[in-house]
Design a protein around this motif. Structure first.
Motif, mmCIF file in Angstrom:
data_model
loop_
_atom_site.group_PDB
_atom_site.id
_atom_site.type_symbol
_atom_site.label_atom_id
_atom_site.label_comp_id
_atom_site.label_asym_id
_atom_site.label_seq_id
_atom_site.Cartn_x
_atom_site.Cartn_y
_atom_site.Cartn_z
ATOM 1 N N VAL A 102 38.336 -14.968 -25.886
ATOM 2 C CA VAL A 102 38.501 -15.516 -27.322
ATOM 3 C C VAL A 102 37.033 -15.575 -27.912
ATOM 4 O O VAL A 102 37.094 -15.291 -29.199
ATOM 5 N N GLY A 103 36.020 -15.530 -27.117
ATOM 6 C CA GLY A 103 34.581 -15.596 -27.710
ATOM 7 C C GLY A 103 33.965 -14.210 -27.673
ATOM 8 O O GLY A 103 32.676 -14.063 -28.061
ATOM 9 N N LEU A 118 35.001 -21.814 -32.660
ATOM 10 C CA LEU A 118 35.199 -20.951 -31.385
ATOM 11 C C LEU A 118 34.867 -21.238 -30.382
ATOM 12 O O LEU A 118 35.774 -21.099 -29.238
ATOM 13 N N PHE A 119 33.786 -22.038 -30.004
ATOM 14 C CA PHE A 119 33.594 -22.655 -28.664
ATOM 15 C C PHE A 119 34.476 -23.667 -28.124
ATOM 16 O O PHE A 119 34.985 -23.376 -27.093
ATOM 17 N N PRO A 120 35.000 -24.710 -29.044
ATOM 18 C CA PRO A 120 36.149 -25.507 -28.558
ATOM 19 C C PRO A 120 37.491 -24.557 -27.903
ATOM 20 O O PRO A 120 38.362 -24.847 -27.151
ATOM 21 N N LEU A 121 37.722 -23.552 -28.941
ATOM 22 C CA LEU A 121 38.877 -22.778 -28.552
ATOM 23 C C LEU A 121 38.663 -21.901 -27.463
ATOM 24 O O LEU A 121 39.828 -21.776 -26.574
ATOM 25 N N MET A 122 37.451 -21.668 -27.142
ATOM 26 C CA MET A 122 37.092 -20.819 -25.890
ATOM 27 C C MET A 122 37.422 -21.670 -24.588
ATOM 28 O O MET A 122 37.963 -21.340 -23.880
ATOM 29 N N LEU A 123 37.011 -22.971 -24.711
ATOM 30 C CA LEU A 123 37.090 -23.610 -23.693
ATOM 31 C C LEU A 123 38.551 -23.992 -23.454
ATOM 32 O O LEU A 123 39.074 -24.143 -22.165
ATOM 33 N N LEU A 124 39.315 -24.470 -24.467
ATOM 34 C CA LEU A 124 40.678 -24.585 -24.551
ATOM 35 C C LEU A 124 41.519 -23.501 -23.888
ATOM 36 O O LEU A 124 42.138 -23.689 -23.037
ATOM 37 N N ALA A 125 41.112 -22.322 -24.330
ATOM 38 C CA ALA A 125 41.905 -21.285 -23.633
ATOM 39 C C ALA A 125 41.337 -20.825 -22.171
ATOM 40 O O ALA A 125 42.388 -20.758 -21.563
ATOM 41 N N ALA A 126 40.470 -21.363 -21.885
ATOM 42 C CA ALA A 126 39.881 -21.225 -20.424
ATOM 43 C C ALA A 126 40.728 -22.201 -19.447
ATOM 44 O O ALA A 126 41.096 -21.860 -18.340
ATOM 45 N N VAL A 183 32.880 -7.369 -21.957
ATOM 46 C CA VAL A 183 31.806 -7.375 -23.191
ATOM 47 C C VAL A 183 31.184 -8.838 -23.079
ATOM 48 O O VAL A 183 31.818 -9.719 -22.685
ATOM 49 N N GLY A 184 30.241 -9.167 -23.957
ATOM 50 C CA GLY A 184 29.458 -10.520 -23.907
ATOM 51 C C GLY A 184 30.121 -11.369 -24.958
ATOM 52 O O GLY A 184 30.861 -10.969 -25.920
ATOM 53 N N LEU A 185 29.867 -12.664 -24.888
ATOM 54 C CA LEU A 185 30.001 -13.483 -25.901
ATOM 55 C C LEU A 185 29.252 -13.231 -26.989
ATOM 56 O O LEU A 185 28.247 -12.880 -27.072
ATOM 57 N N GLN A 186 29.896 -13.740 -28.159
ATOM 58 C CA GLN A 186 29.386 -13.578 -29.374
ATOM 59 C C GLN A 186 27.795 -14.513 -29.463
ATOM 60 O O GLN A 186 28.046 -15.595 -28.827
ATOM 61 N N GLU A 187 26.857 -14.295 -30.459
ATOM 62 C CA GLU A 187 25.970 -15.184 -30.428
ATOM 63 C C GLU A 187 26.100 -16.569 -30.962
ATOM 64 O O GLU A 187 27.055 -16.701 -31.803
ATOM 65 N N GLY A 188 25.738 -17.606 -30.236
ATOM 66 C CA GLY A 188 26.112 -18.808 -30.931
ATOM 67 C C GLY A 188 26.835 -19.780 -29.905
ATOM 68 O O GLY A 188 27.189 -20.986 -30.194
ATOM 69 N N LEU A 189 27.381 -18.841 -28.913
ATOM 70 C CA LEU A 189 28.524 -19.609 -27.972
ATOM 71 C C LEU A 189 27.952 -19.905 -26.734
ATOM 72 O O LEU A 189 28.322 -20.467 -25.778
ATOM 73 N N GLU A 190 26.434 -19.309 -26.505
ATOM 74 C CA GLU A 190 25.784 -19.942 -25.086
ATOM 75 C C GLU A 190 25.643 -21.294 -25.288
ATOM 76 O O GLU A 190 25.140 -21.822 -26.235
ATOM 77 N N LEU A 191 25.319 -21.767 -24.167
ATOM 78 C CA LEU A 191 25.049 -23.240 -23.906
ATOM 79 C C LEU A 191 23.708 -23.165 -23.637
ATOM 80 O O LEU A 191 22.992 -22.380 -23.459
ATOM 81 N N SER A 192 23.036 -24.530 -24.412
ATOM 82 C CA SER A 192 21.560 -24.414 -24.520
ATOM 83 C C SER A 192 21.037 -24.856 -23.130
ATOM 84 O O SER A 192 21.724 -25.620 -22.277
#
Length: 353
Positions: A102-103, A118-126, A183-192
């Motif tokens: 997703v991410g 995208l971030f909540p969709l990514m967590l939901l998919a996981a 592949v890596g996650l897109q920018e902005g999806l990394e946790l702070s």
């Protein structure tokens, strides 16, 4: 010798049981340290310092504890209903792959997705990927009587082979110079980061919040009552009107989702992509943590930090003194056995004839 059930357990016995278990563990492992030819006091001091003796050491311990909290919660939920989920390792990888799917793999669609969407969709998919991976063995158990220990364990190997396949195929990063990684996650999806210049990230807050949520489910919800009832005696629970199959399905969805979230948070908070060695057995260690915590969601937090501190401290200790890092595994295993025996002795007394 026989075991006799106690009428009640005193508060002093419940307090002394974990203390006695800890002392016994240290004594047993001290013999192994002496066998390795190292001083016991210095070894334990280096172990503690490596896991908790500085801001950096504590941050590494907390970073290691984050996936352990989630896999520990996964095992706690399942074991509470006597659903012996041994497949959290595979569910973690399923969640990690779903998170990257997703991410990370959406970039060629021509659509611009906001990280806030995208971030909540990514967590939901996981969470969904982990839940579905456990749902199959659970239905086979409830409908066909198939042993879930075997099926969930085998799903771990199937999942790892699947990860190897996609990392060398459709999800392989073309810029990894042949290294098998996604592949890596897109920018902005990394946790702070929670602490500057360390690896500990805000996934720790998510894990702590989920532990509190699971505790509230157990204590205050109808589902929590049904889980405890099915775990105590499934036939009696069914006779009392509890829908056992429905409860087990909810348990599978919740347990698998927690393990899947562990994979997503590990990707978003630490690695940024999926590799075959992303998890050094977090799913299996989560079982130990759940048992150390007595299947209590809040206790999982303390048990995870303890186990993570031992593992991180052992790495630091082995670099400073001639003791192998495997002593950490022995300490964790001895702690589990000691806690189980101590817990048994608070409920039973030994009678000699």
């Amino acid at each position: 010798m026989r075991l006799e059930k106690r009428n009640s357990s005193s508060a002093l016995a419940l307090l002394l049981a974990p203390i006695g278990a800890a002392v016994f563990t240290l004594l047993v492992c001290a013999l192994l340290v002496l066998w390795a030819g190292a001083p016991v006091g210095q070894t334990y001091a280096l172990l503690f310092k490596g896991g908790f003796g500085s801001v950096f050491a504590l941050s590494e311990t907390l970073t290691r504890a984050i996936p352990l909290i989630l896999t520990g919660l996964s095992a706690t939920v399942a074991f509470k209903a006597r659903l012996f989920n041994i497949g959290a390792e595979g569910q973690l990888y399923a969640g990690a792959l779903a998170a990257v799917l997703v991410g990370g793999l959406h970039g060629g669609t021509g659509l611009e997705w906001s990280p806030w969407v995208l971030f909540p969709l990514m967590l939901l998919a996981a969470a969904l990927a982990g839940a579905l991976l456990l749902l199959g063995p659970t239905l086979m158990k409830t409908r066909l009587g198939v042993d879930e220990v075997v099926t969930t364990l085998l799903f771990n190997f199937i999942m790892l082979l699947g990860v190897s396949l996609v990392l060398d195929g459709p999800m392989k990063d073309p810029g990894a110079m042949g290294w098998p990684q996604s592949v890596g996650l897109q920018e902005g999806l990394e946790l702070s980061k929670l602490i500057a210049q360390t690896r500990v990230h805000s996934g720790l807050l998510i894990a702590m919040g989920l532990a509190l949520a699971v505790w509230c489910i157990f204590k205050y919800s109808v589902l929590g009552f049904n889980i405890r009832a099915v775990g105590a005696n499934a036939r009696a629970a069914a006779f009392a009107g509890v829908r056992v199959t429905r409860t087990m399905v909810w348990v599978a969805l919740l347990s698998g989702a927690l393990a899947g979230l562990a994979g997503a948070i590990e990707v978003a908070g630490r690695t940024g992509y999926v590799t075959l060695d992303m998890s050094p057995g977090y799913g299996y260690t989560g079982i130990v943590i759940a048992m150390l915590a007595g299947l209590h969601p809040i206790g999982v937090l303390a048990a995870s930090v303890f186990v993570a501190g031992v593992l991180v401290g052992a790495d630091s200790m082995s670099r400073a003194i001639n003791v192998p890092t495997y002593i950490a595994d022995v300490i964790v295993a001895a702690s589990l056995l000691s806690v189980l025996v101590a817990s048994m002795l608070t409920q039973y007394r030994v009678r000699w004839k």
